[in-house]
Design a protein around this motif. Structure first.
Motif, PDB file in Angstrom:
ATOM      1  N   ILE A   1       0.851  -1.199   0.000  1.00  0.00           N
ATOM      2  CA  ILE A   1       0.000   0.000   0.000  1.00  0.00           C
ATOM      3  C   ILE A   1       0.885   1.248   0.000  1.00  0.00           C
ATOM      4  CG2 ILE A   1      -1.588   1.381   1.427  1.00  0.00           C
ATOM      5  CD1 ILE A   1      -2.844  -1.312   2.353  1.00  0.00           C
TER       6      ILE A   1
ATOM      7  N   ALA B   1       4.006   1.523  -0.903  1.00  0.00           N
ATOM      8  CA  ALA B   1       4.749   1.622  -2.168  1.00  0.00           C
ATOM      9  C   ALA B   1       3.836   2.120  -3.294  1.00  0.00           C
ATOM     10  CB  ALA B   1       5.350   0.271  -2.535  1.00  0.00           C
ATOM     11  N   GLY B   2       2.624   1.578  -3.329  1.00  0.00           N
ATOM     12  CA  GLY B   2       1.665   2.002  -4.352  1.00  0.00           C
ATOM     13  C   GLY B   2       1.347   3.481  -4.220  1.00  0.00           C
ATOM     14  N   ALA B   3       1.104   3.918  -2.981  1.00  0.00           N
ATOM     15  CA  ALA B   3       0.789   5.329  -2.738  1.00  0.00           C
ATOM     16  C   ALA B   3       1.948   6.224  -3.170  1.00  0.00           C
ATOM     17  CB  ALA B   3       0.467   5.543  -1.263  1.00  0.00           C
ATOM     18  N   LYS B   4       3.157   5.770  -2.865  1.00  0.00           N
ATOM     19  CA  LYS B   4       4.346   6.551  -3.245  1.00  0.00           C
ATOM     20  C   LYS B   4       4.489   6.602  -4.776  1.00  0.00           C
ATOM     21  CE  LYS B   4       9.323   6.814  -2.618  1.00  0.00           C
ATOM     22  NZ  LYS B   4      10.532   6.034  -2.326  1.00  0.00           N
ATOM     23  N   ALA B   5       4.333   5.443  -5.400  1.00  0.00           N
ATOM     24  CA  ALA B   5       4.490   5.376  -6.857  1.00  0.00           C
ATOM     25  C   ALA B   5       3.440   6.234  -7.572  1.00  0.00           C
ATOM     26  CB  ALA B   5       4.406   3.930  -7.330  1.00  0.00           C
ATOM     27  N   LEU B   6       2.267   6.353  -6.963  1.00  0.00           N
ATOM     28  CA  LEU B   6       1.205   7.160  -7.570  1.00  0.00           C
ATOM     29  C   LEU B   6       1.325   8.632  -7.196  1.00  0.00           C
ATOM     30  CD1 LEU B   6      -1.746   4.664  -6.994  1.00  0.00           C
ATOM     31  CD2 LEU B   6      -0.786   5.283  -9.219  1.00  0.00           C
TER      32      LEU B   6
ATOM     33  N   GLN C   1       1.143  10.060  -4.188  1.00  0.00           N
ATOM     34  CA  GLN C   1       0.285  10.566  -3.115  1.00  0.00           C
ATOM     35  C   GLN C   1       1.148  11.126  -1.982  1.00  0.00           C
ATOM     36  OE1 GLN C   1      -2.319   7.334  -2.008  1.00  0.00           O
ATOM     37  NE2 GLN C   1      -3.327   7.307  -4.009  1.00  0.00           N
TER      38      GLN C   1
ATOM     39  N   HIS D   1       3.702   0.252 -11.590  1.00  0.00           N
ATOM     40  CA  HIS D   1       4.107   1.154 -10.505  1.00  0.00           C
ATOM     41  C   HIS D   1       4.937   0.412  -9.456  1.00  0.00           C
ATOM     42  CE1 HIS D   1       0.311   3.021 -12.034  1.00  0.00           C
ATOM     43  NE2 HIS D   1       1.076   4.084 -12.001  1.00  0.00           N
ATOM     44  N   VAL D   2       4.560  -0.828  -9.215  1.00  0.00           N
ATOM     45  CA  VAL D   2       5.219  -1.595  -8.149  1.00  0.00           C
ATOM     46  C   VAL D   2       5.520  -3.013  -8.635  1.00  0.00           C
ATOM     47  CG1 VAL D   2       4.958  -2.561  -5.820  1.00  0.00           C
ATOM     48  CG2 VAL D   2       4.079  -0.265  -6.309  1.00  0.00           C
TER      49      VAL D   2
ATOM     50  N   ILE E   1       8.540   1.134  -8.559  1.00  0.00           N
ATOM     51  CA  ILE E   1       9.276   0.788  -7.343  1.00  0.00           C
ATOM     52  C   ILE E   1       9.531  -0.712  -7.334  1.00  0.00           C
ATOM     53  CG2 ILE E   1       9.076   0.628  -4.811  1.00  0.00           C
ATOM     54  CD1 ILE E   1       7.435   3.234  -4.931  1.00  0.00           C
TER      55      ILE E   1
ATOM     56  N   MET F   1      10.287  -3.713  -5.010  1.00  0.00           N
ATOM     57  CA  MET F   1      10.281  -4.074  -3.587  1.00  0.00           C
ATOM     58  C   MET F   1      11.022  -5.389  -3.373  1.00  0.00           C
ATOM     59  SD  MET F   1       6.364  -3.267  -2.447  1.00  0.00           S
ATOM     60  CE  MET F   1       6.692  -3.700  -0.737  1.00  0.00           C
TER      61      MET F   1
ATOM     62  N   ALA G   1       2.182  -7.862  -1.063  1.00  0.00           N
ATOM     63  CA  ALA G   1       2.574  -6.498  -1.403  1.00  0.00           C
ATOM     64  C   ALA G   1       1.935  -6.071  -2.723  1.00  0.00           C
ATOM     65  CB  ALA G   1       4.090  -6.382  -1.482  1.00  0.00           C
TER      66      ALA G   1
ATOM     67  N   GLY H   1      -1.568  -5.175  -2.016  1.00  0.00           N
ATOM     68  CA  GLY H   1      -1.665  -3.898  -1.302  1.00  0.00           C
ATOM     69  C   GLY H   1      -1.511  -2.730  -2.258  1.00  0.00           C
ATOM     70  N   ALA H   2      -0.530  -2.838  -3.146  1.00  0.00           N
ATOM     71  CA  ALA H   2      -0.289  -1.759  -4.112  1.00  0.00           C
ATOM     72  C   ALA H   2      -1.473  -1.630  -5.065  1.00  0.00           C
ATOM     73  CB  ALA H   2       0.995  -2.035  -4.886  1.00  0.00           C
TER      74      ALA H   2
ATOM     75  N   VAL I   1      -4.527   0.352  -3.904  1.00  0.00           N
ATOM     76  CA  VAL I   1      -4.568   1.813  -3.979  1.00  0.00           C
ATOM     77  C   VAL I   1      -4.561   2.285  -5.443  1.00  0.00           C
ATOM     78  CG1 VAL I   1      -3.561   2.229  -1.708  1.00  0.00           C
ATOM     79  CG2 VAL I   1      -2.044   2.049  -3.680  1.00  0.00           C
TER      80      VAL I   1
ATOM     81  N   ALA J   1      -2.472   0.956  -8.036  1.00  0.00           N
ATOM     82  CA  ALA J   1      -1.190   0.856  -8.738  1.00  0.00           C
ATOM     83  C   ALA J   1      -1.161  -0.394  -9.622  1.00  0.00           C
ATOM     84  CB  ALA J   1      -0.045   0.803  -7.731  1.00  0.00           C
TER      85      ALA J   1
END
Lengths: 302, 397
Positions: free
Chosen positions: A87, A89-94, A96, B25-26, B54, B56, B67, B70-71, B74, B76
């Motif tokens: 979550i 990482a996703g928020a950072k990549a997007l 936010q 994105h991830v 990113i 990971m 993970a 989770g990404a 949101v 991603a």
């Protein structure tokens, strides 16, 4: 790194009146729900919450009745930390900004099945606050022993009888295990000392990277205590020295409370159905274990 | 049509190139042979700044899929890769991911599962997880692997599908051998694959609670929707393949590919890289005047029932090669093919050939023998059977 001294303090007066966790189905007097509710008041609306299997996920997410007013997600049982990492990482990549990802996991989800993912999350220093609400057993499945169940606890998988005093292992030392990862910030807390807990959540909120808070949270159902004494018993656990309030910050341990005298361990234990069976010898064993621990803490952390 | 830049790379590297072009994105992945080169290349691309996503470094496959979910929760775009024991270790998360309707894309390097330990290839890992709610595609070469990664995002993320997708390629045979692979231009992939957008995500504009519990009153309905989404994928797969063909000039014949099946009397059904060997044998036997064909099953889920039935109506015998075994019964591909055939009003002779386990080669001679057995079975009205082929031990058969 954030200068933690400059962080504005939160307290009952300036805390938001908004509720982010309500309408849940937790038992009356549930300490875990208090820990979640208080933390979310500090963390605020821009929070992603991840919870593994456990009481808080069970009482908060029964479709179509959702108890979190913020974004929240039940994770796989072993994957609370890694899903939260994803979550973040996703928020950072997007792209936010100003978001916080928090985990609320029980003692079993933290010290046992979720431990690997938690270790990995801290190793990567992912921007996640991991809060373990410790009620000292698997309460959601009906009170079974976890890695954080203390010595002498009667649970449904550690029955107390003529041969065994309930659980025969002491609590896994999670706080120091987490600190040994050289995490930026880790702390212990108790819902019996809410101001201390709020301060610690607030500190963790302002740190970019992995942080950990181990909060002691009473469970009337599993402990055999009256619902109205939940806060009181969580405070007594600290006062009798079985639970300590401490922080690990910048590579240093700090004891937040160092009582001159401890309240009675026996009184604390005997108020709870789960310890009713303990004899003097068992209580002696628990007290000695406490004293050894405090000797080490006072020697090394003061 | 494009001016494709061709480079000489392995299947693993082709997957990495495909992933890069999709701009995830991830990426969350844990190394396992024979998938490792893919994650190594991806981490190098991130280091070199060729990718913005990113990477990971998760500590296990269970965490990799967690993970990724989770990404994805949101909003991603995510990628993970696994193989064998690692895929099995993810199993909990695979069900979770499909139930959560998170369109994660995964590359699985098909590899045997322990015990005995084996790093070499068969398809028992993914086929034993057929029921976990993921779209499963099996590719035949490195080019198809790269192209299917690009198609996978488009299929998985389609609003009527929202289902995770597993792109399977045979360990070592495809992951570690080198081929000339055409690399599409980034601009064209960007035109083909829009930025990932889904209503099924947590957002601050519209906060959501995801991953919830459901009571017996609702659970079946959620699972019904998931099953419908899988069927919806059939049309989406067709449309995406057509659009891909128009854009990039390579077509993969949707759910299955028929090779020399037009007037075939007996046909072998298979998945993945062995199809290349079967093609060669089909060509040889056709030159000898024998009417043989190949049905390459590309998708095991959703299952190409219509295509299998269509073929069965036209042929006398169908043999299924399974690089897996469901112990105590038969090969999993055979079970699925047989189930489809049973729904037509015609008798077709069938046989299940189990082999190639733990990386053993399946030779042209063995395939020719299988075709011969199918002809013999039809002519002699033999009993249909499941057999391990080319065993090095004496059997009672």
């Amino acid at each position: 790194m954030t200068n933690l001294v400059d962080i504005p303090k939160v307290n009952a007066k300036n805390m938001t009146e908004k509720e982010f966790f309500y309408g849940h189905k937790a038992c009356a007097g549930c300490g875990g729900s208090v820990a979640v509710r208080l933390a979310l008041k500090v963390l605020g609306e821009r929070t992603y919450t991840a919870l593994p299997a456990g009481c808080m996920s069970a009482v908060g997410f029964i479709f179509p009745q959702m108890a979190f007013n913020t974004n929240a997600l039940i994770t796989t049982f072993p994957g609370a930390a890694s899903m939260a990492s994803g979550i973040a990482a996703g928020a950072k990549a997007l792209g936010q900004k100003d978001v916080k990802t928090v985990v609320f996991a029980g003692d079993g989800g933290t010290a046992d099945i979720g431990f690997q993912a938690l270790s990995g999350m801290i190793d990567r220093n992912d921007d996640v606050l991991y809060i373990c609400y410790d009620n000292e057993a698997y309460m959601n499945t009906g009170i079974q022993k976890s890695g954080l169940t203390p010595y002498g606890t009667k649970t449904t998988t550690t029955p107390a009888g003529e041969n065994l005093p309930g659980s025969i292992t002491h609590k896994k030392n999670m706080f120091e295990i987490i600190a040994a990862h050289d995490i930026a910030y880790a702390a212990t807390a108790s819902i019996g000392y809410p101001q201390d807990y709020l301060n610690k959540v607030n500190k963790a909120k302002h740190i970019k990277g992995a942080t950990f808070i181990h909060v002691y949270a009473s469970c009337p159902t599993g402990w055999g205590t009256p619902t109205e004494t939940s806060i009181e018993i969580a405070k007594e656990a600290v006062d009798c020295g079985l639970i300590f309030l401490a922080e690990y910050e910048d590579g240093e341990y700090k004891l937040n409370r160092n009582p001159k005298e401890f309240a009675s361990v026996k009184d604390y234990l005997k108020k709870q159905g789960r310890f009713k069976h303990l004899n003097d010898e068992n209580i002696q064993c628990i007290t000695e274990h406490r004293d050894k621990k405090w000797l080490r803490m006072r020697k090394n952390w003061l | 049509m494009t001016t494709n830049n061709k480079i000489f790379i392995s299947g693993d590297e082709a997957v990495a190139q495909g992933v890069k072009l999709c701009r995830p994105h991830v990426i969350a992945a844990y190394p396992i042979t024979p998938q490792t080169i893919t994650v190594e290349r991806l981490s190098e691309m991130v280091e070199a700044g060729e990718m913005e996503g990113i990477y990971m470094h998760v500590e296990s496959e269970h965490s990799a899929i967690s993970a990724a979910m989770g990404a994805c929760a949101v909003g991603a775009r995510t990628f993970t890769a696994s193989s064998s024991q690692g895929l099995l270790y993810m199993a909990e998360g695979l069900h979770y991911c499909s139930g959560g309707r998170w369109p994660v894309v995964m590359m699985n390097a098909n590899r045997s599962v322990a015990l005995p330990w084996s790093i070499y290839g068969d398809q028992r890992d993914s086929l034993s997880l057929l029921d976990c709610g993921w779209i499963q595609v099996y590719v035949e070469d490195a080019q198809e692997a790269l192209d299917m990664i690009i198609q996978a995002y488009k299929i998985a993320e389609h609003k009527d599908v929202l289902t995770p997708m597993m792109v399977n390629l045979d360990g070592f045979i495809l992951t570690h051998t080198y081929e000339l692979v055409a690399i599409p231009e980034q601009k064209m992939v960007d035109e083909f694959l829009p930025v990932f957008e889904t209503p099924n995500k947590m957002s601050f504009e519209e906060p959501k609670n995801l991953g919830f519990s459901s009571k017996p009153d609702d659970n079946t309905e959620f699972k019904y929707q998931q099953n419908e989404a899988m069927f919806n994928a059939i049309d989406v797969i067709r449309d995406v393949d057509q659009e891909f063909a128009e854009k990039f000039g390579r077509k993969y014949y949707d759910m299955v590919e028929e090779y020399q099946c037009e007037d075939a009397e007996v046909v072998l059904v298979a998945l993945g890289s062995v199809c290349g060997t079967i093609r060669v044998v089909v060509d040889k036997m056709r030159a000898e005047g024998k009417k043989v064909g190949l049905l390459k099953i590309r998708y095991m889920r959703p299952f190409p029932e219509a295509e299998v039935k269509n073929l069965a109506r036209r042929v006398n015998a169908i043999g299924v090669i399974d690089k897996d075994i469901s112990f105590g019964y038969e090969g999993t591909v055979y079970t699925n093919v047989n189930s489809a055939i049973s729904k037509i009003d015609k008798y077709v002779y069938k046989s299940n050939f189990v082999g190639g386990l733990g990386g053993r080669d399946i030779t042209k001679a063995e395939i020719e023998e299988m075709f011969d057995k199918l002809f013999f079975g039809v002519a002699n009205k033999s009993e249909e059977k499941v057999e391990f082929f080319s065993l090095n031990v004496e059997t009672n058969d």
